[in-house]
Scaffold this active site. Structure first.
Site, short mmCIF file in Angstrom:
data_model
loop_
_atom_site.label_atom_id
_atom_site.label_comp_id
_atom_site.label_asym_id
_atom_site.label_seq_id
_atom_site.Cartn_x
_atom_site.Cartn_y
_atom_site.Cartn_z
N HIS A 1 -5.98 -12.39 5.12
CA HIS A 1 -5.99 -12.28 3.67
C HIS A 1 -4.90 -13.11 2.99
O HIS A 1 -5.18 -13.93 2.12
CB HIS A 1 -5.79 -10.82 3.24
CG HIS A 1 -6.86 -9.90 3.70
ND1 HIS A 1 -8.19 -10.24 3.72
CD2 HIS A 1 -6.81 -8.61 4.15
CE1 HIS A 1 -8.91 -9.22 4.16
NE2 HIS A 1 -8.10 -8.23 4.43
N GLU B 1 0.85 -1.19 0.00
CA GLU B 1 0.00 0.00 0.00
C GLU B 1 0.88 1.24 0.00
O GLU B 1 1.88 1.29 0.73
CB GLU B 1 -0.91 0.02 1.22
CG GLU B 1 -1.95 -1.07 1.26
CD GLU B 1 -2.87 -0.93 2.45
OE1 GLU B 1 -3.78 -0.08 2.39
OE2 GLU B 1 -2.67 -1.65 3.44
N LYS C 1 2.68 -0.68 4.65
CA LYS C 1 2.14 0.63 4.31
C LYS C 1 3.28 1.59 3.98
O LYS C 1 4.42 1.37 4.38
CB LYS C 1 1.30 1.17 5.47
CG LYS C 1 0.02 0.36 5.70
CD LYS C 1 -0.86 1.00 6.74
CE LYS C 1 -2.18 0.25 6.90
NZ LYS C 1 -3.02 0.32 5.68
N ASP D 1 -3.25 -7.73 10.55
CA ASP D 1 -4.22 -7.09 9.67
C ASP D 1 -4.25 -7.71 8.29
O ASP D 1 -5.32 -7.78 7.66
CB ASP D 1 -3.88 -5.59 9.55
CG ASP D 1 -4.98 -4.80 8.84
OD1 ASP D 1 -6.15 -4.93 9.25
OD2 ASP D 1 -4.65 -4.06 7.90
#
Length: 496
Positions: free
Chosen positions: A256, A232, A346, A251
């Site tokens: 995922h 990201e 991130k 997360d």
């Protein structure tokens, strides 16, 4: 014995009509509802996938009546509708079946009000959707059970969809499962993972098992390593308080990316039906080698970008991982010795999620001048999940002209170019599946617990030490230790 149905062989899979039912959305005033759920349901209505009597009942603590809720949701649906084709007349019909019940999730009176509203609109089939803070999942399950709302009448059904995160660790996931099972049977509990609803992730199964050319190569004899990247470019975007308690490993990897890994590496099923597909994904997750505490430093890297501690709601001394890279091994005959490299973070250089399957180099190079290039740039099969879904195969070809000079070239498949039109969003797909009772793309209790067992040694190790954070700059591919992680086995990340 009745023949099992193959949901992936059904030519009307995405044209199946939803049965008469209602969806009750807890947290209807929240971000997920306005950004994803209501736009997806509106699009399904636009595609004529929903029956005329389909009803939506939103609930949250904010005091509103039906008309106020409808007026508030209209601009949000218009803003977040992926197709951009908002129609005023369609909204009028859609909004007529949009209802609202205000109340506190701890208050039994709310659930009686929901029962009354469902009776008023005459719906017996009900899908409860928990779009709330995770701390409310158990409360909702308890209250739904106490109110008898989880009990199906003869010829009807009651189901519940639970958003991630499903627990904070293995113990809390087990406790949440117990609370849910007190109100709903396991087959009516749908643990949603929107990654599994993405077209490319679903297409992994079709790509592997629908083509005779690839599945024979899908093993340790031909595959050198597999890399799964979820990058990201943005930071926590105002979600610092939540993210501080989660981190990249929890997360993204625990749910995922481990589900993506399981889909890539699972064994073929005898039949393609929900239980069979989920059985094989669960079996693969149980085959991942569990790290010993002494191995965590060798196989896992944590990172935090410079500036995270200045984000709103974040502790200035936070030890939260905003980047995580892990090497996993699968202990079975197909994948023994093949490393699976997973990374997510991130503030990386770009938004990109893909799976890169690197094949072994040719055993003997006949072209001396290209030998270095052949070893540096091996054959790659890249499955792109986002932002542009598709598949790319990289191989070597002779450069035009005299002499035998090779250069890498790619064969590319792009969903938009090949099929045209609009692909359904992940939430459209998953909502339809939940309402028609197809759990293929949802995670099961044993799968959730198996993935927690895989990451728990890493979490415990990271919680017991103090990192020298921050350790990477925004716009880079994470800490230098992530490169060293692969260098130990003479591998490197694919960053292009």
């Amino acid at each position: 014995m009745a023949e099992a149905q193959n949901p992936f062989a059904d030519p009307l899979r995405f044209e199946r009509r939803v049965p008469e039912c209602a969806i009750v959305i807890f947290g209807a005033n929240g971000d997920l509802t306005k950004r994803k759920l209501l736009p997806a349901l509106y699009q399904l209505a636009a595609d004529r996938r929903l029956p005329a009597s389909f009803a939506i009942v939103g609930t949250s603590r904010t005091a509103m009546d039906d008309e106020t809720f409808r007026a508030k949701m209209r601009p949000e649906v218009q803003r977040f509708l992926e197709s951009g084709n908002f129609d005023d007349e369609l909204w009028t019909h859609f909004a007529a079946n949009l209802h609202y019940v205000a109340g506190d999730m701890n208050d039994p009176a709310l659930y009686q009000a929901i029962r009354d509203k469902l009776a008023q609109i005459g719906q017996r089939n009900v899908l409860f959707y928990l779009s709330t803070q995770p701390s409310y999942y158990s409360i909702a399950a308890d209250q739904l059970g106490a109110a008898g709302l989880g009990e199906s009448a003869p010829g009807a059904w009651r189901r519940i969809v639970v958003e991630k995160p499903f627990g904070h660790d293995l113990a809390s996931a087990g406790a949440l499962n117990a609370r849910l099972h007190a109100a709903f049977p396991e087959e009516e509990i749908y643990r949603i993972d929107h990654y599994l609803g993405k077209e490319t992730v679903q297409n992994i199964l079709a790509f592997r098992f629908g083509n005779g050319i690839f599945e024979p190569l899908w093993n340790r004899r031909y595959v050198n390593n597999i890399q799964i990247t979820a990058a990201e470019a943005i930071g926590v975007e105002g979600r610092g308080a939540y993210y501080q308690e989660a981190g990249a490993l929890r997360d993204m990897i625990q749910n995922h990316l481990l589900q993506v890994l399981a889909t890539v590496a699972m064994e073929p099923t005898a039949v393609f039906e929900p239980h069979a597909v989920r059985d094989e994904r669960a079996k693969l997750l149980r085959s991942i080698k569990i790290m010993r505490p002494s191995e965590v430093a060798q196989f896992a890297v944590a990172g935090q970008y410079h500036g995270f501690r200045e984000e709103l709601g974040v502790d200035p001394a936070a030890q939260t991982d905003t980047f995580a890279a892990v090497t996993f091994y699968v202990d079975n005959w197909r994948w023994a010795g093949v490393p699976f490299f997973i990374r997510t973070g991130k503030k990386l250089p770009k938004r990109s999620t893909d799976i890169a399957i690197q094949f072994n180099s040719a055993p003997l190079s006949l072209f001396g001048s290209a030998d270095g290039e052949l070893s540096r740039r091996p054959n790659l099969l890249i499955l792109r999940i986002q932002p542009e879904e598709g598949i790319s195969l990289r191989f070597f070809s002779k450069h035009p002209g005299s002499g035998m000079h090779l250069r890498p070239v790619s064969m590319d498949f792009k969903y938009g170019a090949s099929f045209g039109g609009r692909s359904p969003s992940a939430y459209e797909t998953l909502l339809v599946d939940a309402m028609v009772g197809d759990a293929t793309l949802y995670t099961r209790q044993d799968m959730v617990e198996a993935s927690w067992k895989v990451v728990e040694p890493i979490l415990e190790n990271w919680q017991s030490q103090k990192f020298h954070f921050p350790n990477y700059e925004p716009g880079t591919w994470g800490p230098v230790e992530a490169d060293k992680l692969l260098a130990r086995t003479n591998h490197q990340w694919r960053n292009s």
